[in-house]
Design a protein around this motif. Structure first.
Motif, PDB file in Angstrom:
ATOM      1  N   GLY A   1       0.988  -1.083   0.086  1.00 28.36           N
ATOM      2  CA  GLY A   1      -0.373  -0.075   0.381  1.00 28.36           C
ATOM      3  C   GLY A   1       0.945   1.274   0.033  1.00 28.36           C
ATOM      4  O   GLY A   1       0.870   1.778  -0.368  1.00 28.36           O
ATOM      5  N   GLU A   2       1.801   1.482   1.007  1.00 27.01           N
ATOM      6  CA  GLU A   2       2.846   2.671   0.536  1.00 27.01           C
ATOM      7  C   GLU A   2       3.551   2.702  -0.568  1.00 27.01           C
ATOM      8  O   GLU A   2       3.633   3.439  -1.433  1.00 27.01           O
ATOM      9  CB  GLU A   2       3.578   2.116   1.637  1.00 27.01           C
ATOM     10  CG  GLU A   2       2.440   2.347   3.166  1.00 27.01           C
ATOM     11  CD  GLU A   2       4.488   2.286   4.314  1.00 27.01           C
ATOM     12  OE1 GLU A   2       6.105   2.124   4.147  1.00 27.01           O
ATOM     13  OE2 GLU A   2       4.357   2.325   5.670  1.00 27.01           O
ATOM     14  N   THR A   3       3.975   1.221  -0.887  1.00 33.80           N
ATOM     15  CA  THR A   3       4.959   1.487  -2.330  1.00 33.80           C
ATOM     16  C   THR A   3       3.352   2.159  -3.189  1.00 33.80           C
ATOM     17  O   THR A   3       4.049   2.674  -4.047  1.00 33.80           O
ATOM     18  CB  THR A   3       5.094   0.709  -3.030  1.00 33.80           C
ATOM     19  OG1 THR A   3       5.604  -0.055  -2.184  1.00 33.80           O
ATOM     20  CG2 THR A   3       5.573   0.352  -3.829  1.00 33.80           C
ATOM     21  N   ILE A   4       2.161   1.900  -4.065  1.00 33.37           N
ATOM     22  CA  ILE A   4       0.891   1.992  -4.421  1.00 33.37           C
ATOM     23  C   ILE A   4       1.228   3.518  -4.253  1.00 33.37           C
ATOM     24  O   ILE A   4       1.562   5.030  -4.884  1.00 33.37           O
ATOM     25  CB  ILE A   4       0.183   1.452  -4.572  1.00 33.37           C
ATOM     26  CG1 ILE A   4      -0.080   0.191  -4.825  1.00 33.37           C
ATOM     27  CG2 ILE A   4      -0.777   2.352  -4.835  1.00 33.37           C
ATOM     28  CD1 ILE A   4      -0.739  -0.898  -4.228  1.00 33.37           C
ATOM     29  N   GLU A   5       0.793   3.881  -2.722  1.00 31.59           N
ATOM     30  CA  GLU A   5       1.157   5.501  -2.464  1.00 31.59           C
ATOM     31  C   GLU A   5       2.625   6.415  -3.211  1.00 31.59           C
ATOM     32  O   GLU A   5       1.819   7.378  -3.549  1.00 31.59           O
ATOM     33  CB  GLU A   5       0.550   5.500  -1.109  1.00 31.59           C
ATOM     34  CG  GLU A   5      -0.861   5.262  -0.827  1.00 31.59           C
ATOM     35  CD  GLU A   5      -0.939   5.448   0.823  1.00 31.59           C
ATOM     36  OE1 GLU A   5       0.524   6.291   1.753  1.00 31.59           O
ATOM     37  OE2 GLU A   5      -1.540   4.727   1.730  1.00 31.59           O
ATOM     38  N   LEU A   6       3.788   5.942  -3.068  1.00 30.64           N
ATOM     39  CA  LEU A   6       4.336   7.049  -3.294  1.00 30.64           C
ATOM     40  C   LEU A   6       4.194   6.634  -5.456  1.00 30.64           C
ATOM     41  O   LEU A   6       4.785   7.584  -5.621  1.00 30.64           O
ATOM     42  CB  LEU A   6       5.723   6.272  -3.269  1.00 30.64           C
ATOM     43  CG  LEU A   6       6.338   6.343  -1.432  1.00 30.64           C
ATOM     44  CD1 LEU A   6       7.315   4.603  -1.562  1.00 30.64           C
ATOM     45  CD2 LEU A   6       6.120   7.373  -0.870  1.00 30.64           C
ATOM     46  N   LEU A   7       4.040   5.762  -5.732  1.00 27.44           N
ATOM     47  CA  LEU A   7       3.687   5.485  -7.136  1.00 27.44           C
ATOM     48  C   LEU A   7       2.924   6.812  -7.557  1.00 27.44           C
ATOM     49  O   LEU A   7       3.041   7.386  -8.422  1.00 27.44           O
ATOM     50  CB  LEU A   7       3.008   4.578  -7.660  1.00 27.44           C
ATOM     51  CG  LEU A   7       4.757   3.145  -7.818  1.00 27.44           C
ATOM     52  CD1 LEU A   7       4.528   2.011  -8.199  1.00 27.44           C
ATOM     53  CD2 LEU A   7       5.874   3.639  -7.938  1.00 27.44           C
ATOM     54  N   GLU A   8       1.596   6.798  -6.781  1.00 31.90           N
ATOM     55  CA  GLU A   8       0.625   7.891  -6.930  1.00 31.90           C
ATOM     56  C   GLU A   8       1.302   9.027  -6.844  1.00 31.90           C
ATOM     57  O   GLU A   8       0.543   9.983  -7.763  1.00 31.90           O
ATOM     58  CB  GLU A   8      -0.751   7.291  -6.115  1.00 31.90           C
ATOM     59  CG  GLU A   8      -1.435   6.538  -6.496  1.00 31.90           C
ATOM     60  CD  GLU A   8      -2.809   5.655  -5.986  1.00 31.90           C
ATOM     61  OE1 GLU A   8      -2.793   6.656  -4.819  1.00 31.90           O
ATOM     62  OE2 GLU A   8      -3.366   5.343  -5.963  1.00 31.90           O
ATOM     63  N   ALA A   9       1.743   9.471  -6.155  1.00 32.49           N
ATOM     64  CA  ALA A   9       2.472  10.314  -5.769  1.00 32.49           C
ATOM     65  C   ALA A   9       3.757  11.176  -6.603  1.00 32.49           C
ATOM     66  O   ALA A   9       3.239  12.360  -7.054  1.00 32.49           O
ATOM     67  CB  ALA A   9       3.565  10.359  -4.290  1.00 32.49           C
ATOM     68  N   ARG A  10       4.106  10.255  -7.013  1.00 32.90           N
ATOM     69  CA  ARG A  10       4.957  10.767  -8.065  1.00 32.90           C
ATOM     70  C   ARG A  10       4.487  10.538  -9.427  1.00 32.90           C
ATOM     71  O   ARG A  10       5.193  11.162 -10.153  1.00 32.90           O
ATOM     72  CB  ARG A  10       6.002   9.512  -8.406  1.00 32.90           C
ATOM     73  CG  ARG A  10       7.153   9.574  -7.397  1.00 32.90           C
ATOM     74  CD  ARG A  10       8.718   8.110  -7.107  1.00 32.90           C
ATOM     75  NE  ARG A  10       9.217   8.005  -8.390  1.00 32.90           N
ATOM     76  CZ  ARG A  10       9.797   7.628  -8.789  1.00 32.90           C
ATOM     77  NH1 ARG A  10       9.974   5.912  -8.108  1.00 32.90           N
ATOM     78  NH2 ARG A  10      10.644   7.922 -10.009  1.00 32.90           N
ATOM     79  N   LEU A  11       3.444  10.056  -9.215  1.00 35.52           N
ATOM     80  CA  LEU A  11       2.530  10.290 -10.601  1.00 35.52           C
ATOM     81  C   LEU A  11       2.144  11.890 -11.223  1.00 35.52           C
ATOM     82  O   LEU A  11       1.349  11.598 -11.614  1.00 35.52           O
ATOM     83  CB  LEU A  11       1.244   9.128 -10.990  1.00 35.52           C
ATOM     84  CG  LEU A  11       0.376   9.110 -11.790  1.00 35.52           C
ATOM     85  CD1 LEU A  11       1.742   8.847 -13.369  1.00 35.52           C
ATOM     86  CD2 LEU A  11      -0.572   7.777 -12.133  1.00 35.52           C
ATOM     87  N   ARG A  12       1.416  11.669  -9.460  1.00 31.93           N
ATOM     88  CA  ARG A  12       0.792  13.470  -9.888  1.00 31.93           C
ATOM     89  C   ARG A  12       1.888  14.722  -9.874  1.00 31.93           C
ATOM     90  O   ARG A  12       1.042  15.554 -10.659  1.00 31.93           O
ATOM     91  CB  ARG A  12      -0.386  13.838  -8.223  1.00 31.93           C
ATOM     92  CG  ARG A  12      -1.843  12.968  -8.341  1.00 31.93           C
ATOM     93  CD  ARG A  12      -1.690  12.865  -7.082  1.00 31.93           C
ATOM     94  NE  ARG A  12      -1.044  12.692  -5.808  1.00 31.93           N
ATOM     95  CZ  ARG A  12      -1.173  11.091  -5.309  1.00 31.93           C
ATOM     96  NH1 ARG A  12      -2.777  10.407  -5.757  1.00 31.93           N
ATOM     97  NH2 ARG A  12      -0.606  11.564  -3.830  1.00 31.93           N
ATOM     98  N   ARG A  13       3.424  13.778  -8.921  1.00 36.20           N
ATOM     99  CA  ARG A  13       3.802  15.208 -10.074  1.00 36.20           C
ATOM    100  C   ARG A  13       4.794  15.329 -10.941  1.00 36.20           C
ATOM    101  O   ARG A  13       3.958  16.270 -11.692  1.00 36.20           O
ATOM    102  CB  ARG A  13       4.844  14.861  -8.677  1.00 36.20           C
ATOM    103  CG  ARG A  13       6.737  15.785  -8.877  1.00 36.20           C
ATOM    104  CD  ARG A  13       7.435  15.492  -8.034  1.00 36.20           C
ATOM    105  NE  ARG A  13       7.117  15.449  -6.181  1.00 36.20           N
ATOM    106  CZ  ARG A  13       7.808  15.157  -5.596  1.00 36.20           C
ATOM    107  NH1 ARG A  13       8.852  14.492  -6.001  1.00 36.20           N
ATOM    108  NH2 ARG A  13       7.537  14.690  -4.174  1.00 36.20           N
TER     109      ARG A  13
END
Length: 212
Positions: free
Chosen positions: A10-22
């Motif tokens: 879950g934390e990995t997916i959140e980090l990937l989503e944050a990078r995608l939004r950036r």
């Protein structure tokens, strides 16, 4: 163990989503009222995708490296001395410099600090021009381009006229002055011949009159 793996996933997916939004914000530069970045528009054709654009860019760079000698020299220099193209981070201080050397470097730029500060302050004090003025200047750009073309054409015409004037002046010197001088010299020579013949005839007539 399963719970810990799910937490890590879950934390990995959140980090990937944050990078995608950036990345979406870097591409669009726009956000919703909620603060979420606007999604990047989908490409209209396959050639507009990022992969195809990167492929075309890579092909253009390879063509540039093959056809431009300066680029070839730079690439050869990079392949032989890659350390020359590595930038030293600003936080990294060379170990070979002592505190005295660092102090001398900082003090050498001390006079530039107030000057830079005053320039930045003056930039803040400068008024921002009206958008209408900028728009009017942009609208004048085509007319300025035409005027530049007219000016270049006039400069070429003036250069041609100067060349023709120089040629005419040379022609006037050759024909008007030198030619007329030669003509007067020829006429003077012919007059001298005629005068000589007249004097000879006068002498002959005078001799005949004395004989009679």
């Amino acid at each position: 163990m399963v719970v810990e793996n799910e937490k890590i996933a879950g934390e990995t997916i959140e980090l990937l989503e944050a990078r995608l939004r950036r990345l979406e914000y870097f591409l669009t530069g726009d956000t919703h009222w909620t603060g979420q970045p606007t999604a990047a528009p989908k490409p209209e054709t396959f050639d507009d995708t990022v992969a195809r654009r990167l492929m075309r860019l890579n092909s253009a760079l390879e063509s540039l490296g093959r056809n431009v000698p300066a680029v070839q020299d730079v690439l050869q220099l990079y392949s032989r001395f890659p350390d020359l193209f590595r930038t030293v981070p600003a936080q990294t201080i060379p170990a070979s410099l002592t505190t005295q050397n660092l102090a001398s470097i900082v003090l050498s730029y001390a006079s530039a600090f107030p000057e830079t500060s005053s320039r930045l302050t003056s930039l803040n004090d400068l008024p921002i021009p009206e958008p209408t003025l900028s728009a009017s200047l942009i609208e004048l750009q085509p007319r300025l381009g035409k005027l530049i073309q007219i000016q270049e054409r006039q400069a070429k015409e003036v250069s041609d006229l100067r060349t023709r004037s120089a040629w005419l002046l040379q022609r006037w010197y050759e024909v008007g002055l030198v030619g007329s001088g030669e003509c007067w010299a020829e006429w003077e020579a012919r007059l001298e011949d005629v005068d000589r013949e007249i004097k000879r005839e006068e002498v002959v007539c005078l001799r005949k009159a004395n004989e009679i």
